[in-house]
Design an enzyme around this catalytic site. Structure first.
Site, PDB file in Angstrom:
ATOM      1  N   LYS A 168     -19.855  11.212 -24.138  1.00 23.81           N
ATOM      2  CA  LYS A 168     -20.036  10.655 -25.428  1.00 23.81           C
ATOM      3  C   LYS A 168     -21.595  10.881 -26.276  1.00 23.81           C
ATOM      4  O   LYS A 168     -22.772  11.914 -25.111  1.00 23.81           O
ATOM      5  CB  LYS A 168     -20.087   9.533 -25.485  1.00 23.81           C
ATOM      6  CG  LYS A 168     -20.248   7.821 -26.199  1.00 23.81           C
ATOM      7  CD  LYS A 168     -19.169   7.621 -26.387  1.00 23.81           C
ATOM      8  CE  LYS A 168     -18.652   7.051 -27.667  1.00 23.81           C
ATOM      9  NZ  LYS A 168     -17.595   6.281 -27.442  1.00 23.81           N
TER      10      LYS A 168
HETATM   11  P1  NAD Z   1     -18.036   0.275 -37.244  1.00 25.33           P
HETATM   12  O1  NAD Z   1     -19.706   1.071 -37.363  1.00 25.33           O
HETATM   13  O2  NAD Z   1     -17.965   1.122 -38.124  1.00 25.33           O
HETATM   14  O3  NAD Z   1     -18.547  -0.041 -36.995  1.00 25.33           O
HETATM   15  C1  NAD Z   1     -18.658  -1.290 -36.012  1.00 25.33           C
HETATM   16  C2  NAD Z   1     -19.171  -2.789 -36.964  1.00 25.33           C
HETATM   17  O4  NAD Z   1     -19.709  -3.833 -36.073  1.00 25.33           O
HETATM   18  C3  NAD Z   1     -19.685  -3.050 -38.081  1.00 25.33           C
HETATM   19  O5  NAD Z   1     -19.324  -4.488 -39.099  1.00 25.33           O
HETATM   20  C4  NAD Z   1     -20.983  -4.023 -37.503  1.00 25.33           C
HETATM   21  O6  NAD Z   1     -21.625  -4.977 -38.982  1.00 25.33           O
HETATM   22  C5  NAD Z   1     -20.454  -4.759 -36.697  1.00 25.33           C
HETATM   23  N1  NAD Z   1     -21.410  -4.428 -35.422  1.00 25.33           N
HETATM   24  C6  NAD Z   1     -23.162  -3.878 -35.437  1.00 25.33           C
HETATM   25  N2  NAD Z   1     -23.740  -4.740 -34.307  1.00 25.33           N
HETATM   26  C7  NAD Z   1     -23.137  -6.075 -34.538  1.00 25.33           C
HETATM   27  C8  NAD Z   1     -23.640  -7.287 -33.575  1.00 25.33           C
HETATM   28  N3  NAD Z   1     -25.028  -6.841 -33.203  1.00 25.33           N
HETATM   29  N4  NAD Z   1     -23.398  -7.838 -34.123  1.00 25.33           N
HETATM   30  C9  NAD Z   1     -21.865  -8.025 -34.254  1.00 25.33           C
HETATM   31  N5  NAD Z   1     -21.118  -7.606 -35.262  1.00 25.33           N
HETATM   32  C10 NAD Z   1     -22.452  -5.795 -35.265  1.00 25.33           C
HETATM   33  O7  NAD Z   1     -18.011   1.332 -35.567  1.00 25.33           O
HETATM   34  P2  NAD Z   1     -16.212   1.519 -34.907  1.00 25.33           P
HETATM   35  O8  NAD Z   1     -15.964   2.651 -34.652  1.00 25.33           O
HETATM   36  O9  NAD Z   1     -15.826   0.263 -35.088  1.00 25.33           O
HETATM   37  O10 NAD Z   1     -16.883   0.865 -33.788  1.00 25.33           O
HETATM   38  C11 NAD Z   1     -17.084  -0.586 -32.743  1.00 25.33           C
HETATM   39  C12 NAD Z   1     -16.289  -0.725 -31.640  1.00 25.33           C
HETATM   40  O11 NAD Z   1     -15.286   0.123 -30.949  1.00 25.33           O
HETATM   41  C13 NAD Z   1     -17.456   0.407 -30.650  1.00 25.33           C
HETATM   42  O12 NAD Z   1     -17.200  -0.336 -29.066  1.00 25.33           O
HETATM   43  C14 NAD Z   1     -16.911   1.644 -30.085  1.00 25.33           C
HETATM   44  O13 NAD Z   1     -17.427   2.305 -29.463  1.00 25.33           O
HETATM   45  C15 NAD Z   1     -15.646   1.796 -30.137  1.00 25.33           C
HETATM   46  N6  NAD Z   1     -13.990   2.622 -30.167  1.00 25.33           N
HETATM   47  C16 NAD Z   1     -14.436   2.656 -31.713  1.00 25.33           C
HETATM   48  C17 NAD Z   1     -13.757   4.207 -31.575  1.00 25.33           C
HETATM   49  C18 NAD Z   1     -13.163   4.411 -33.039  1.00 25.33           C
HETATM   50  O14 NAD Z   1     -12.111   5.324 -33.840  1.00 25.33           O
HETATM   51  N7  NAD Z   1     -14.112   4.240 -33.712  1.00 25.33           N
HETATM   52  C19 NAD Z   1     -12.620   4.140 -30.732  1.00 25.33           C
HETATM   53  C20 NAD Z   1     -12.656   3.585 -29.784  1.00 25.33           C
HETATM   54  C21 NAD Z   1     -13.601   2.556 -29.442  1.00 25.33           C
END
Ligand code: NAD
Length: 425
Positions: A114
């Site tokens: 990561k």
């Molecule tokens: P992103 O940046 O596209 O979206 C994050 C979302 O969370 C946004 O809507 C943001 O406003 C919201 N957010 C941020 N802080 C917040 C808070 N304090 N309270 C409420 N909402 C909040 O990120 P993403 O890629 O969708 O990732 C989200 C989660 O999924 C993370 O934990 C990431 O590690 C995990 N994840 C992502 C992927 C991927 O392919 N993008 C894969 C596996 C896991």
């Protein structure tokens, strides 16, 4: 004598403490050597970089970034890059360890890594964001390569950022290296389906879990989703396409609730225009905490770590939680939910769709041969369904929860491979 790894904890809530507590819980069900278990607690490499970025006003600002390789026994390390002010070495270390278990659980030949930069990307202009990404990518060159460590998007990063990352690496090499990063735009070697893969996979796994619980009817199943970025919005779209009702969503700015179901297409259009779900006129405003504890059947946390804790676990009304985010539930909350009979599908299974299609992207880039979308979704569903079944069978065998079962399976595979390879020198 084996001494358990005690990392320095550098802030109040420690995702790495959570990751180690989960690991210790799982290895109670495994017959692995104490030395092997201890080896698996340690990250293999931790890399910190401090670098300057010139702001648009001509000033120079310093930024700090990290990259951790937790384990490389099963293959090159794989894991996303996060841009957030909450990034710490502790958090990146935990996320790298979870990537090791995730790749092992779904049986793809990757280890776990990561990375992250301490920055709020929304405070940078597009040019500043590009410069920060290019400099961070250049700083990582000594430890990344398509055969050693392959980054991807995560919280706060997106396909455009992956494009700048790939271009920087390629310019330094002198030729195009698309396989250095996944989650790229399609026109430079990205894979069809990658952008949707994590959210879509969350819903595939949710439907498997609902079937397992004996619930078959989509229309009467109400979902609440925390986070409306890549994972949350694509999960909402996939759930909507499959006939489920989404009653609550939130993001960092606020939330919205409608007991009759939100109009997802209108919500998507509103978010595309305003950048947030906050203020959407098709429901009542609510807080993030109200989304987590709202009247729903399925809760999908899809934002950050440490959201479901001892503080709110007792108030959660959902009977199923599917972890779109990494590490959203603390071990104390896991216990409360299990005692209350709430089924929880853990992150390393529920959100594995992202790394599975990243693996497909990497394979396609290395072969310069691209698959069609049907093939990608068919293979994605096959791997997720098989992994869900294996996790349920392990949980039933050991009479334990799905998180512990998923970790038991994943840790055993890495430990077996390590034992077969032997310890160098
Ligand atoms: P992103 O940046 O596209 O979206 C994050 C979302 O969370 C946004 O809507 C943001 O406003 C919201 N957010 C941020 N802080 C917040 C808070 N304090 N309270 C409420 N909402 C909040 O990120 P993403 O890629 O969708 O990732 C989200 C989660 O999924 C993370 O934990 C990431 O590690 C995990 N994840 C992502 C992927 C991927 O392919 N993008 C894969 C596996 C896991």
């Amino acid at each position: 004598m084996v001494v358990a790894f005690k990392p320095e904890i550098d802030h109040d809530s420690s995702p790495y403490q959570t990751a180690l507590a989960q690991f210790d819980r799982a290895i109670r069900y495994l017959k692995i050597d104490d030395g092997v278990a201890d080896f698996l607690r340690y990250p293999r490499r931790e890399f910190t970089v401090n670098f300057p970025v010139r702001r648009d006003d001509g000033s120079i600002e310093m930024f700090t970034g990290y990259r951790v390789h937790h384990n490389t026994v099963l293959g090159p390390s794989k894991g996303g890059i996060r841009y957030s002010l909450a990034v710490t070495m502790d958090e990146i270390r935990a996320l790298a360890m979870w990537m090791t278990w995730k790749c092992s659980l779904v049986n793809i030949p990757f280890g776990g890594a990561k990375g992250g930069v301490v920055v709020d990307p929304k405070t940078l202009s597009p040019r500043e964001l590009e410069n920060l990404t290019r400099r961070y990518a250049a700083e990582l060159i000594p430890i990344i390569d398509p055969h050693t460590d392959i980054p991807a998007p995560d919280l706060g990063t997106n396909p455009q950022i992956m494009a700048w990352f790939m271009d920087t690496y390629s310019m330094n090499k002198g030729y195009s290296v698309p396989a250095i990063v996944t989650g790229k735009p399609i026109n430079i070697g990205g894979s069809l389906g990658r952008n949707q893969a994590t959210g879509r996979g969350v819903i595939t796994v949710m439907m498997e879990a609902l079937r397992y619980m004996g619930r078959k009817d989509a229309e009467s199943t109400r979902l609440a989703i925390q986070g409306f970025g890549n994972v949350g919005s694509n999960a909402a779209l996939a759930a909507h396409e499959n006939g489920f009702k989404i009653v609550a969503v939130s993001d960092v700015y606020g939330g919205v609730y409608n007991a009759n179901g939100l109009d997802i297409e209108a919500l998507m259009a509103y978010v595309a225009e305003t950048g947030t779900v906050d203020g959407f006129p098709g429901g009542e405003a609510c807080t993030n905490d109200e989304v987590l504890t709202s009247d729903c059947d399925v809760l999908i946390p899809a934002a950050l770590e440490d959201q479901i804790t001892a503080r709110n676990a007792g108030r959660i009304k959902a009977e199923l939680i599917v972890e779109g985010a990494n590490g959203p539930t603390t071990p104390e909350a896991d216990d409360i939910l299990r005692d209350r009979g709430v089924l929880l599908v853990p992150d390393i299974l529920a959100n594995a769709g992202g790394v599975i299609v990243s693996y497909f992207e990497w394979v396609q880039d290395l072969q310069s041969f691209f698959w069609d979308e049907d093939e990608i979704y068919r293979q994605l569903e096959r791997i997720l369904t098989r992994s869900f079944e294996a996790t349920v069978m392990t949980a039933e065998k050991h009479k334990t929860d799905l998180r512990t079962a998923a970790q038991v399976l994943a840790i055993q595979r890495v430990a077996d491979a390590l034992t077969t390879r032997g310890f160098y020198p």
